[in-house]
Design a protein around this motif. Structure first.
Motif, PDB file in Angstrom:
ATOM      1  N   MET A   1       0.820  -1.213   0.000  1.00 44.35           N
ATOM      2  CA  MET A   1       0.000   0.000   0.000  1.00 44.35           C
ATOM      3  C   MET A   1       0.851   1.260   0.000  1.00 44.35           C
ATOM      4  O   MET A   1       0.489   2.266  -0.612  1.00 44.35           O
ATOM      5  CB  MET A   1      -0.926   0.002   1.217  1.00 44.35           C
ATOM      6  N   TRP A   2       1.955   1.211   0.700  1.00 45.82           N
ATOM      7  CA  TRP A   2       2.782   2.408   0.811  1.00 45.82           C
ATOM      8  C   TRP A   2       3.341   2.820  -0.549  1.00 45.82           C
ATOM      9  O   TRP A   2       3.382   4.002  -0.884  1.00 45.82           O
ATOM     10  CB  TRP A   2       3.925   2.155   1.793  1.00 45.82           C
TER      11      TRP A   2
ATOM     12  N   HIS B   1      -6.849   8.667   2.378  1.00 41.24           N
ATOM     13  CA  HIS B   1      -6.075   7.764   3.226  1.00 41.24           C
ATOM     14  C   HIS B   1      -6.977   7.056   4.239  1.00 41.24           C
ATOM     15  O   HIS B   1      -6.805   5.850   4.496  1.00 41.24           O
ATOM     16  CB  HIS B   1      -4.978   8.540   3.957  1.00 41.24           C
ATOM     17  N   LYS B   2      -7.900   7.801   4.833  1.00 42.57           N
ATOM     18  CA  LYS B   2      -8.801   7.204   5.816  1.00 42.57           C
ATOM     19  C   LYS B   2      -9.662   6.117   5.180  1.00 42.57           C
ATOM     20  O   LYS B   2      -9.929   5.079   5.798  1.00 42.57           O
ATOM     21  CB  LYS B   2      -9.675   8.296   6.422  1.00 42.57           C
ATOM     22  N   LEU B   3     -10.086   6.334   3.959  1.00 42.72           N
ATOM     23  CA  LEU B   3     -10.910   5.351   3.272  1.00 42.72           C
ATOM     24  C   LEU B   3     -10.102   4.112   2.916  1.00 42.72           C
ATOM     25  O   LEU B   3     -10.544   2.972   3.117  1.00 42.72           O
ATOM     26  CB  LEU B   3     -11.501   5.982   2.006  1.00 42.72           C
ATOM     27  N   VAL B   4      -8.898   4.314   2.390  1.00 47.15           N
ATOM     28  CA  VAL B   4      -8.110   3.191   1.904  1.00 47.15           C
ATOM     29  C   VAL B   4      -7.609   2.315   3.044  1.00 47.15           C
ATOM     30  O   VAL B   4      -7.633   1.078   2.957  1.00 47.15           O
ATOM     31  CB  VAL B   4      -6.922   3.712   1.063  1.00 47.15           C
ATOM     32  N   TRP B   5      -7.183   2.910   4.150  1.00 45.26           N
ATOM     33  CA  TRP B   5      -6.577   2.147   5.234  1.00 45.26           C
ATOM     34  C   TRP B   5      -7.595   1.539   6.195  1.00 45.26           C
ATOM     35  O   TRP B   5      -7.210   0.819   7.116  1.00 45.26           O
ATOM     36  CB  TRP B   5      -5.603   3.033   6.015  1.00 45.26           C
ATOM     37  N   ASN B   6      -8.846   1.817   6.031  1.00 45.51           N
ATOM     38  CA  ASN B   6      -9.886   1.324   6.943  1.00 45.51           C
ATOM     39  C   ASN B   6     -10.072  -0.188   6.760  1.00 45.51           C
ATOM     40  O   ASN B   6     -10.356  -0.661   5.662  1.00 45.51           O
ATOM     41  CB  ASN B   6     -11.202   2.050   6.664  1.00 45.51           C
ATOM     42  N   VAL B   7      -9.913  -0.942   7.837  1.00 44.34           N
ATOM     43  CA  VAL B   7     -10.046  -2.401   7.768  1.00 44.34           C
ATOM     44  C   VAL B   7     -11.409  -2.879   8.265  1.00 44.34           C
ATOM     45  O   VAL B   7     -11.703  -4.073   8.198  1.00 44.34           O
ATOM     46  CB  VAL B   7      -8.934  -3.086   8.600  1.00 44.34           C
TER      47      VAL B   7
ATOM     48  N   TRP C   1      -4.679  -4.581  -3.240  1.00 43.84           N
ATOM     49  CA  TRP C   1      -3.978  -3.718  -2.281  1.00 43.84           C
ATOM     50  C   TRP C   1      -4.875  -3.105  -1.206  1.00 43.84           C
ATOM     51  O   TRP C   1      -4.370  -2.734  -0.137  1.00 43.84           O
ATOM     52  CB  TRP C   1      -3.238  -2.608  -3.021  1.00 43.84           C
ATOM     53  N   VAL C   2      -6.166  -2.955  -1.376  1.00 46.78           N
ATOM     54  CA  VAL C   2      -7.022  -2.328  -0.364  1.00 46.78           C
ATOM     55  C   VAL C   2      -7.291  -3.336   0.761  1.00 46.78           C
ATOM     56  O   VAL C   2      -7.727  -4.467   0.483  1.00 46.78           O
ATOM     57  CB  VAL C   2      -8.334  -1.848  -0.990  1.00 46.78           C
ATOM     58  N   PRO C   3      -7.060  -2.985   2.041  1.00 47.79           N
ATOM     59  CA  PRO C   3      -7.150  -3.955   3.148  1.00 47.79           C
ATOM     60  C   PRO C   3      -8.506  -4.627   3.307  1.00 47.79           C
ATOM     61  O   PRO C   3      -8.574  -5.786   3.714  1.00 47.79           O
ATOM     62  CB  PRO C   3      -6.819  -3.099   4.377  1.00 47.79           C
ATOM     63  N   CYS C   4      -9.604  -3.917   3.036  1.00 45.90           N
ATOM     64  CA  CYS C   4     -10.915  -4.521   3.287  1.00 45.90           C
ATOM     65  C   CYS C   4     -11.178  -5.743   2.409  1.00 45.90           C
ATOM     66  O   CYS C   4     -12.073  -6.545   2.710  1.00 45.90           O
ATOM     67  CB  CYS C   4     -12.018  -3.484   3.107  1.00 45.90           C
ATOM     68  N   TYR C   5     -10.409  -5.914   1.328  1.00 45.48           N
ATOM     69  CA  TYR C   5     -10.579  -7.081   0.466  1.00 45.48           C
ATOM     70  C   TYR C   5      -9.797  -8.298   0.989  1.00 45.48           C
ATOM     71  O   TYR C   5      -9.875  -9.375   0.388  1.00 45.48           O
ATOM     72  CB  TYR C   5     -10.124  -6.763  -0.954  1.00 45.48           C
ATOM     73  N   PHE C   6      -9.049  -8.135   2.082  1.00 47.82           N
ATOM     74  CA  PHE C   6      -8.245  -9.238   2.625  1.00 47.82           C
ATOM     75  C   PHE C   6      -8.694  -9.642   4.030  1.00 47.82           C
ATOM     76  O   PHE C   6      -8.017 -10.441   4.675  1.00 47.82           O
ATOM     77  CB  PHE C   6      -6.761  -8.836   2.673  1.00 47.82           C
TER      78      PHE C   6
END
Length: 800
Positions: A397-398, A423-429, A465-470
């Motif tokens: 992600m970085w 950033h808040k949207l992308v990093w939200n798990v 790469w987006v955390p919510c998909y993992f």
């Protein structure tokens, strides 16, 4: 000389000088006038006068002067140490040591001038002062100044000194009889304070060579190593060797390695595969040139079996002279420290190279990881899914988010609200995939970015790469970026430089990996031998302290503490066999910001939270602990204790000395270290006891003399060769059948100036103050000299 045999003469002097040195033993001739004058000086029959003593530190010499002004020095040494004409010596070594000791007491160095043979046997030998002979090379012609530019600017030490001893071999024995001794020198003798600057004084012993070599494995240069050794030994007077002597060690090692570099590496790896338990390596070469190599030892394999659910790998450069790309595979251990699962070197970053490397990894480790993390390298994106068929590939992600300043241009990138919201949207798990996609489209519409090429491209690969998909993948939050790879790579680059050969790189790698495992052993010992302070007083917390490592316990302790002060059960429902608790989670301002569902299967006694904390990180979340507290559960259930976070996960053999790569476990090395430790303990015991140290010193000198007499040493050149072989290894074959690669050109080599990307330029520009450009009349970060508008106007004018 008869029988047609010619005399064999080996000497450091010229052939004519050696004949002159050896000629008195085969024919009679008048003595050298110089010898007559000096003999007259000593007997008082010469008109030359005695000047006096020349004090040389702790020693002195008699000084005489001839009528023409020449001076001669006669060492003032006790007669018991002087060579005696007519004395028989039992061996050549005894002769050499006797004259060498006399030279050290007098203040000069010796060397072998030559010898004569008769029918294959040595009949005569000569030992001379090291200043014997005439200066070599061409003298500078003062008449022709042009010759000065051609002549080498260097000093010479030869003064045609006549000090020597001549010996005749006794036929049928190893004995020698001394028949001539000339003790007078035509040069000033060396003082005792400067003996460390002589050739013998600059000779390094094994400890010095090993110290310089060990410092180089930690990227400490020869000059700094010399300075450190000087401080450790208490000054230059206790040192052996100069700074140049230390610098020559690296040169000698590289000359010894030469073209045998790859052969030495293979020999080391083969020896480890034979002598170390469960050590494996794979090598790929084409037409006798190395292309790729991968290796892993037993400790790496054990670490992978326990902590290999998530791995990351990233290539790094400038670790060896051939520009081979270094690729370590990194994971996270039970203390949340970086751990290396294996290491590879590849020729280039093509699909074929990465494919071979990952297949070698799978051949050695067998088990597939759950999650593989890498950067956006095109070759990796192709190879990882093809080789790790049972794994999920995730992009860093970085690496993606750092490109945002360079990809989104104009005033939008300076809008802090856009950056923070993105950033808040992308990093939200915690959000679902549907919620993420909805908020993404709303954000793009709000800032009119629906047609932005790069953002649309990143959204199209959001599953990578987006955390919510993992969230449904175990340990998915263990690593989100390749920052641990960056940390691991920097650790290896601390010890290895771009000038190292492959065998030197391998030894540097061993040093770095042993440091990593030492740190792992330290935190493991601390975790087992100490206990953290408790905060809540709950038995859950006490039980967690018993099973988890300290690093993980602090995270679990935080969850238990938060379940008491931030979480409340607001509703309970029963659905079929499930009891569903609604847990409200407050923030620091005491606002109810989120609600989570904790489901309990009443028959199986299993717990599941909608935040999926146990799946993501491997230990229970605060919401389940809140329900545990309600039901007065005192111990964490075994099914919710991940083995990767337990104390003592690794077997004890991981920390044994036999598993340490940079440790020499050979018998001679072990004995040498025991002797050194014994000596240090004795000196430490007598640190401030003068009488004890004096007695111990005397006994050590006696033991030294006994050892020198009983265990003769090889020549200095042979000894140095053996020492280097001991340090870097040896290869007995003379045929080189595998060569290291040459001419590798990759993006990490070729220039000392690192390429700066548009993202870094944007960050640097943001720190500067804008200025007014007179060409475009805008407040920007350029001026009229490099204004693009001015350049475009100039081009259009020239075309007209």
């Amino acid at each position: 000389m008869g029988g047609g045999d010619q005399p064999l003469i080996l000497t450091d002097c010229s052939l004519e000088e050696t004949e002159n040195l050896l000629s008195p033993v085969v024919r009679e001739e008048q003595p050298d006038p110089l010898d007559v004058d000096i003999f007259g000086i000593l007997t008082g029959d010469s008109p030359l006068r005695y000047i006096g003593f020349d004090q040389q530190g702790c020693r002195s010499s008699l000084v005489y002067q001839t009528p023409n002004g020449s001076r001669y020095w006669c060492p003032d040494v006790s007669s018991q140490f002087k060579p005696v004409v007519g004395k028989i010596y039992l061996s050549w070594d005894e002769v050499y040591k006797t004259y060498e000791t006399y030279g050290e007491m007098s203040g000069f160095q010796i060397r072998v001038a030559g010898y004569k043979k008769w029918k294959g046997e040595i009949t005569h030998r000569v030992l001379v002062c090291n200043k014997a002979g005439k200066p070599r090379g061409k003298m500078i012609d003062s008449v022709n100044p042009a010759s000065m530019s051609r002549a080498r600017s260097s000093c010479f030490k030869f003064t045609s000194c006549k000090a020597l001893i001549r010996l005749r071999a006794i036929k049928g024995t190893t004995n020698y009889v001394l028949y001539e001794f000339s003790e007078n020198h035509n040069h000033e003798l060396v003082s005792s304070e400067n003996m460390d600057l002589t050739r013998k004084g600059k000779h390094l012993n094994f400890d010095d060579l090993h110290f310089v070599h060990a410092m180089s494995l930690n990227r400490v240069g020869a000059t700094v190593a010399h300075r450190l050794q000087t401080s450790l030994k208490g000054g230059h007077h206790n040192m052996r060797g100069t700074r140049n002597s230390y610098k020559n060690v690296s040169h000698d090692i590289r000359m010894f390695i030469g073209e045998r570099d790859m052969q030495l590496v293979l020999k080391k790896l083969e020896d480890r595969a034979t002598n170390l338990h469960n050590f494996s390596f794979e090598v790929y070469h084409f037409e006798g040139v190395l292309q790729a190599i991968f290796w892993a030892d037993d400790v790496s394999k054990l670490n992978y079996q326990l902590f290999g659910d998530v791995i990351a790998f990233d290539a790094t450069y400038s670790t060896n002279k051939y520009n081979m790309i270094f690729v370590p595979f990194t994971g996270v251990d039970n203390h949340k420290r970086c751990v290396t699962f294996g290491t590879g070197l590849i020729h280039n970053e093509t699909v074929e190279s990465y494919c071979w490397l990952l297949e070698a990894f799978m051949k050695i480790h067998v088990k597939h990881p759950r999650l593989v993390l890498s950067d956006q390298d095109p070759a990796m994106r192709i190879v990882v899914p093809n080789v790790f068929t049972q794994s999920v590939h995730r992009l860093c992600m970085w690496h993606i988010m750092k490109k945002l300043p360079s990809k989104v241009s104009g005033d939008l990138i300076h809008n802090s609200n856009l950056r923070s919201r993105l950033h808040k949207l992308v990093w939200n798990v915690y959000i679902s995939t549907a919620t993420f996609e909805e908020k993404w489209h709303n954000l793009m519409a709000e800032y009119a970015l629906e047609n932005h090429i790069w953002l649309n491209e990143m959204f199209s690969i959001r599953e990578l790469w987006v955390p919510c998909y993992f969230c449904d993948i175990p340990m998915c939050c263990l690593m989100k970026t390749t920052s641990r790879c960056e940390s691991s790579n920097s650790m290896f680059k601390v010890t290895s430089g771009s000038t190292n050969t492959l065998v030197q790189f391998l030894m540097c790698f061993d040093t770095a990996i042993d440091n990593q495992r030492y740190n792992q052993r330290v935190v493991d010992f601390k975790s087992k031998s100490t206990t953290c302070v408790f905060k809540t007083g709950l038995e859950l917390e006490v039980h967690a302290a018993k099973i988890y490592t300290q690093t993980i316990f602090k995270d679990v302790q935080k969850e238990i503490y938060k379940c008491m002060i931030s979480c409340f059960i607001t509703n309970v429902d029963v659905v079929d066999n499930f009891k569903v608790f609604t847990v409200s989670h407050m923030n620091n301002r005491s606002d109810f910001v989120n609600h989570f569902k904790v489901s309990i299967h009443m028959l199986e006694h299993s717990y599941e939270c909608s935040c999926m904390g146990f799946t993501r990180v491997g230990y229970l979340c605060r919401h389940i602990f809140c329900v545990f507290r309600l039901h007065q559960i005192k111990n964490i259930l075994d099914r919710y204790i991940s083995n990767r976070w337990r104390k003592g996960s690794l077997p004890s053999r991981v920390y044994s000395i036999s598993q340490r790569l940079s440790v020499d476990n050979s018998e001679v090395s072990v004995l040498r270290n025991e002797v050194a430790d014994c000596l240090n303990e004795c000196v430490d015991h007598l640190t401030f006891n003068v009488d004890g140290l004096s007695s111990f010193n005397q006994k050590m000198k006696e033991l030294k003399r006994e050892l020198v007499d009983n265990f003769p040493c090889s020549s200095s050149s042979q000894k140095k060769q053996c020492l280097i072989e001991h340090l870097v290894g040896q290869h007995d074959e003379h045929i080189i059948d595998l060569l290291p690669p040459h001419g590798i050109r990759n993006k990490g080599c070729g220039t000392n100036r690192r390429l700066v990307g548009p993202g870094e330029k944007a960050i640097e520009n943001s720190k500067k103050n804008p200025r007014m450009c007179r060409s475009c009349n805008q407040l920007t970060f350029h001026d009229s000299r490099n204004c693009k508008k001015k350049a475009s106007v100039g081009e259009s004018t020239s075309e007209k």
